[in-house]
Design a protein around this motif. Structure first.
Motif, PDB file in Angstrom:
ATOM      1  N   ASP A  68      58.123  48.569  40.013  1.00 18.45           N
ATOM      2  CA  ASP A  68      58.064  47.479  40.978  1.00 18.45           C
ATOM      3  C   ASP A  68      56.723  46.796  40.820  1.00 18.45           C
ATOM      4  O   ASP A  68      55.682  47.377  41.154  1.00 18.45           O
ATOM      5  CB  ASP A  68      58.254  48.029  42.388  1.00 18.45           C
ATOM      6  CG  ASP A  68      58.310  46.916  43.426  1.00 18.45           C
ATOM      7  OD1 ASP A  68      58.447  45.753  43.017  1.00 18.45           O
ATOM      8  OD2 ASP A  68      58.206  47.210  44.621  1.00 18.45           O
ATOM      9  N   ASN A 124      54.408  50.149  42.336  1.00 17.75           N
ATOM     10  CA  ASN A 124      54.857  51.205  43.225  1.00 17.75           C
ATOM     11  C   ASN A 124      54.680  52.527  42.482  1.00 17.75           C
ATOM     12  O   ASN A 124      55.456  52.856  41.591  1.00 17.75           O
ATOM     13  CB  ASN A 124      56.328  51.002  43.606  1.00 17.75           C
ATOM     14  CG  ASN A 124      56.781  51.975  44.688  1.00 17.75           C
ATOM     15  OD1 ASN A 124      56.524  53.166  44.598  1.00 17.75           O
ATOM     16  ND2 ASN A 124      57.474  51.455  45.686  1.00 17.75           N
ATOM     17  N   GLU A 176      53.982  43.486  41.410  1.00 19.86           N
ATOM     18  CA  GLU A 176      53.656  42.391  42.309  1.00 19.86           C
ATOM     19  C   GLU A 176      52.547  41.577  41.686  1.00 19.86           C
ATOM     20  O   GLU A 176      51.597  42.147  41.203  1.00 19.86           O
ATOM     21  CB  GLU A 176      53.189  42.925  43.674  1.00 19.86           C
ATOM     22  CG  GLU A 176      54.332  43.387  44.554  1.00 19.86           C
ATOM     23  CD  GLU A 176      53.819  43.718  45.946  1.00 19.86           C
ATOM     24  OE1 GLU A 176      52.600  43.637  46.158  1.00 19.86           O
ATOM     25  OE2 GLU A 176      54.631  44.059  46.814  1.00 19.86           O
ATOM     26  N   GLU A 181      55.011  55.679  43.343  1.00 17.07           N
ATOM     27  CA  GLU A 181      56.034  56.710  43.531  1.00 17.07           C
ATOM     28  C   GLU A 181      57.208  56.513  42.591  1.00 17.07           C
ATOM     29  O   GLU A 181      57.749  57.466  42.038  1.00 17.07           O
ATOM     30  CB  GLU A 181      56.518  56.700  44.976  1.00 17.07           C
ATOM     31  CG  GLU A 181      57.569  57.761  45.261  1.00 17.07           C
ATOM     32  CD  GLU A 181      58.045  57.708  46.706  1.00 17.07           C
ATOM     33  OE1 GLU A 181      58.933  58.488  47.050  1.00 17.07           O
ATOM     34  OE2 GLU A 181      57.516  56.880  47.463  1.00 17.07           O
ATOM     35  N   LYS A 182      57.579  55.262  42.384  1.00 22.31           N
ATOM     36  CA  LYS A 182      58.695  54.985  41.496  1.00 22.31           C
ATOM     37  C   LYS A 182      58.268  54.988  40.032  1.00 22.31           C
ATOM     38  O   LYS A 182      59.008  55.404  39.160  1.00 22.31           O
ATOM     39  CB  LYS A 182      59.310  53.628  41.844  1.00 22.31           C
ATOM     40  CG  LYS A 182      59.941  53.576  43.226  1.00 22.31           C
ATOM     41  CD  LYS A 182      60.523  52.197  43.494  1.00 22.31           C
ATOM     42  CE  LYS A 182      61.162  52.141  44.882  1.00 22.31           C
ATOM     43  NZ  LYS A 182      61.725  50.792  45.153  1.00 22.31           N
ATOM     44  N   SER A 220      49.607  45.310  40.813  1.00 20.10           N
ATOM     45  CA  SER A 220      49.928  46.417  41.694  1.00 20.10           C
ATOM     46  C   SER A 220      51.343  46.916  41.416  1.00 20.10           C
ATOM     47  O   SER A 220      52.271  46.123  41.247  1.00 20.10           O
ATOM     48  CB  SER A 220      49.812  45.970  43.159  1.00 20.10           C
ATOM     49  OG  SER A 220      50.245  46.989  44.029  1.00 20.10           O
ATOM     50  N   GLU A 257      48.645  52.910  50.206  1.00 22.26           N
ATOM     51  CA  GLU A 257      50.007  52.726  50.720  1.00 22.26           C
ATOM     52  C   GLU A 257      51.055  52.827  49.610  1.00 22.26           C
ATOM     53  O   GLU A 257      51.995  52.037  49.537  1.00 22.26           O
ATOM     54  CB  GLU A 257      50.123  51.378  51.448  1.00 22.26           C
ATOM     55  CG  GLU A 257      49.221  51.288  52.671  1.00 22.26           C
ATOM     56  CD  GLU A 257      49.366  49.960  53.382  1.00 22.26           C
ATOM     57  OE1 GLU A 257      50.105  49.101  52.852  1.00 22.26           O
ATOM     58  OE2 GLU A 257      48.789  49.789  54.462  1.00 22.26           O
ATOM     59  N   GLY A 258      50.856  53.796  48.724  1.00 25.15           N
ATOM     60  CA  GLY A 258      51.845  54.039  47.685  1.00 25.15           C
ATOM     61  C   GLY A 258      51.779  53.102  46.504  1.00 25.15           C
ATOM     62  O   GLY A 258      52.636  53.173  45.612  1.00 25.15           O
ATOM     63  N   ARG A 259      50.774  52.239  46.482  1.00 26.45           N
ATOM     64  CA  ARG A 259      50.675  51.287  45.384  1.00 26.45           C
ATOM     65  C   ARG A 259      49.309  51.452  44.698  1.00 26.45           C
ATOM     66  O   ARG A 259      48.317  51.816  45.328  1.00 26.45           O
ATOM     67  CB  ARG A 259      50.854  49.851  45.860  1.00 26.45           C
ATOM     68  CG  ARG A 259      52.110  49.625  46.690  1.00 26.45           C
ATOM     69  CD  ARG A 259      52.342  48.152  46.903  1.00 26.45           C
ATOM     70  NE  ARG A 259      52.708  47.506  45.655  1.00 26.45           N
ATOM     71  CZ  ARG A 259      53.940  47.490  45.153  1.00 26.45           C
ATOM     72  NH1 ARG A 259      54.925  48.105  45.778  1.00 26.45           N
ATOM     73  NH2 ARG A 259      54.211  46.852  44.026  1.00 26.45           N
TER      74      ARG A 259
END
Length: 271
Positions: free
Chosen positions: A269, A237, A271, A239-240, A235, A174-176
């Motif tokens: 980003d 992001n 987490e 994409e960024k 984790s 999921e992008g992570r």
């Protein structure tokens, strides 16, 4: 004379500029001088005619088996905590270090030829025993580098597959994905520094995938270390994180303002 040449090279190699000058000026000549030196000294000591004797060959293989006594030395390779190793990592790094160290220690060099020649020259060895020793040394000189090369290629291939396929494709959900870090260190030469760096990085939860170091010659050399590690428990992001930074942001500027101005395109980003 061998000890004198070694000490002379060791001393002059620490003088700034000497090694570079020696390599550039004497490199092509040294390549041929080494070939002539080894072929005219060690090469002439190989009793090729004696290798037709079955007893010599049999004892040579028996002496060659003695290199197995070097294999347990690999157990003294440094061991780090492996609880930070990703679940899908293809091999145990400690097992790899043990195998590589063990195989590397089995190689025999030209110094064995010198000792054997000294023995037969002083009547300590008979021709058959001398020939058997030379045969065993030749086997070790040929087989050990080949086996070590194959082992290194195997583990390098597994690591590359992990990075290029498994890690980049299956670890992103999921992008992570997990956090990858590149650590670069410049410092003076300190005994045990590389081991201390790896243990410190491992203690904060990072798993070292690749670690390399470079250092110029000289007494006051600066060691450059580069470490590629992964934190599978963090984790990000993806994409960024993969976007490139163009121009640093201002202190009183938000990320969105910098993006609108076209001067920033990076966001991390966690987490």
């Amino acid at each position: 004379y061998l000890t004198g040449a070694f000490l002379a090279g060791l001393s002059f190699s620490q003088v700034e500029g000497v090694h570079h000058t020696f390599v550039t000026e004497a490199g092509p000549v040294m390549e041929w001088l080494l070939r002539i030196f080894f072929s005219a000294s060690i090469g002439f000591q190989v009793p090729i005619k004696m290798f037709g004797n079955k007893s010599v060959i049999a004892w040579g293989f028996a002496f060659y088996a003695s290199v197995l006594g070097k294999l347990p030395i690999g157990m003294f390779a440094p061991k780090y905590e492996d609880d930070t190793r990703p679940a899908n990592y293809p091999f145990n790094p400690f097992t790899r270090d043990v195998i590589i160290t063990s195989v590397a220690m089995t190689c025999r060099g030209e110094f064995n030829f010198i000792i054997a020649a000294f023995g037969i020259g002083n009547g300590l060895l008979d021709p058959e025993l001398y020939s058997s020793i030379i045969w065993a040394v030749l086997l070790a000189c040929i087989t050990s580098p080949i086996i070590l090369t194959l082992v290194l290629r195997h583990y390098n291939r597994l690591a590359e597959q992990y990075l290029e396929k498994q890690q980049l494709d299956t670890s992103i959900v999921e992008g992570r994905g997990p956090l990858h870090v590149n650590i670069q260190i410049r410092s003076s030469i300190v005994p045990g520094m590389q081991d201390a760096i790896k243990r410190s990085i491992n203690s904060i939860g990072l798993f070292v995938i690749d670690q390399r170091s470079w250092s110029p010659r000289g007494l006051n050399a600066i060691v450059a270390s580069e470490i590629y590690a992964i934190d599978s428990k963090t984790s990000i992001n993806v994409e960024k994180a993969v976007r490139r930074v163009s121009v640093p942001m201002k202190d009183d500027e938000s990320l969105e303002e910098a993006k609108e101005d076209g001067r920033a395109s990076f966001a991390l980003d966690l987490e």
